[in-house]
Design an enzyme around this catalytic site. Sequence first.
Site, PDB file in Angstrom:
ATOM      1  N   ASP A 135       5.741  -3.630  -0.220  1.00 18.34           N
ATOM      2  CA  ASP A 135       7.176  -3.514   0.067  1.00 18.34           C
ATOM      3  C   ASP A 135       7.999  -4.327  -0.926  1.00 18.34           C
ATOM      4  O   ASP A 135       7.817  -5.533  -1.075  1.00 18.34           O
ATOM      5  CB  ASP A 135       7.452  -3.994   1.489  1.00 18.34           C
TER       6      ASP A 135
ATOM      7  N   ASP B 175       1.827  -6.147  -4.619  1.00 19.14           N
ATOM      8  CA  ASP B 175       2.401  -6.184  -3.289  1.00 19.14           C
ATOM      9  C   ASP B 175       2.915  -4.773  -3.006  1.00 19.14           C
ATOM     10  O   ASP B 175       3.036  -3.949  -3.926  1.00 19.14           O
ATOM     11  CB  ASP B 175       3.541  -7.213  -3.247  1.00 19.14           C
TER      12      ASP B 175
END
Length: 322
Positions: free
Chosen positions: A87, A85
């Site tokens: 953020d 991922d």
Amino acid sequence: MASATFSLSFVSLSSSSNQCRPSAFSSSSTRAENAPPLTAMARLGFVGQGLRSAKPMVARTAASGRITCSASSHPATLPSALLFDCDGVLVDTEKDGHRISFNDTFTERGLGVTWDVELYGELLKIGGGKERMTAYFNKVGWPEKAPKDEAERKEFIAGLHKQKTELFMALIEKQLLPLRPGVAKLIDQALSNGVKVAVCSTSNEKAVSAIVSCLLGPERAEKIKIFAGDVVPKKKPDPAIYNLAAETLGVDPSSCVVVEDSAIGLAAAKTAGMKCIVTKSGYTADEDFLNADAVFDCIGDPPEERFDLAFCGSLLEKQFVS
């Protein structure tokens, strides 16, 4: 427009530091949430040994309740792909990056909207910035400057998001937000051992590309595939983005290891049939990660390394024993 009136009926999240702190990991078969801190060597017997290390075997010390790791004599199996991922995993961007950029956009547009730290934590339960703004305005009421027609409102939201992305990219290009500890190390281990690396994010593709290029550098960036934004019709917790990544990379989902920081990201990875390691971030420290294959406060760099590529590979063979 009072932000305090907004609620998604989610449990409030508390912020925590982005710094790595000693903590035992938990897996789907072994948990130690209340275990006292361990030294790096006690936590991971293969720390500092790179890919020469063997598959970690987990054991609980009855007297202390601590989790320790020891290495077997067999080489670790490696994932076909390591999927990150963006953020909260590559960079802890949310509180002082995306949130600030949203607020600056709202101010420049004269909308009279401010998302404070607590409110934004609630809004992060919604995957995607455009979806986040839409849900917020649907709940508390649309600004006077917003159009009334639904199609025009979509264009209005898209315009806000474009402006927000430009402001956010300026922060990244100035390198005001650093990589989280251990990210570059783990990516280098993967790339040097032929493991495919990708970033799978609900954020705008330009913003994700800016993070990868500016903070990881162009040499790494050209080897990392990015799946982001509206590349799929449904965003996390829907598994679409991880399904697309596996299909595009030509790998079996069961041979992939995902690094996530949120409950919605974890749900997406597990629904896609992938192993998932959670590295908690500022907004996600108190979320429920019961289904994670392992949970750490961060990836970590030596001598405070939490896990390496060999550990990722060990998850695929379910080498945990209690």
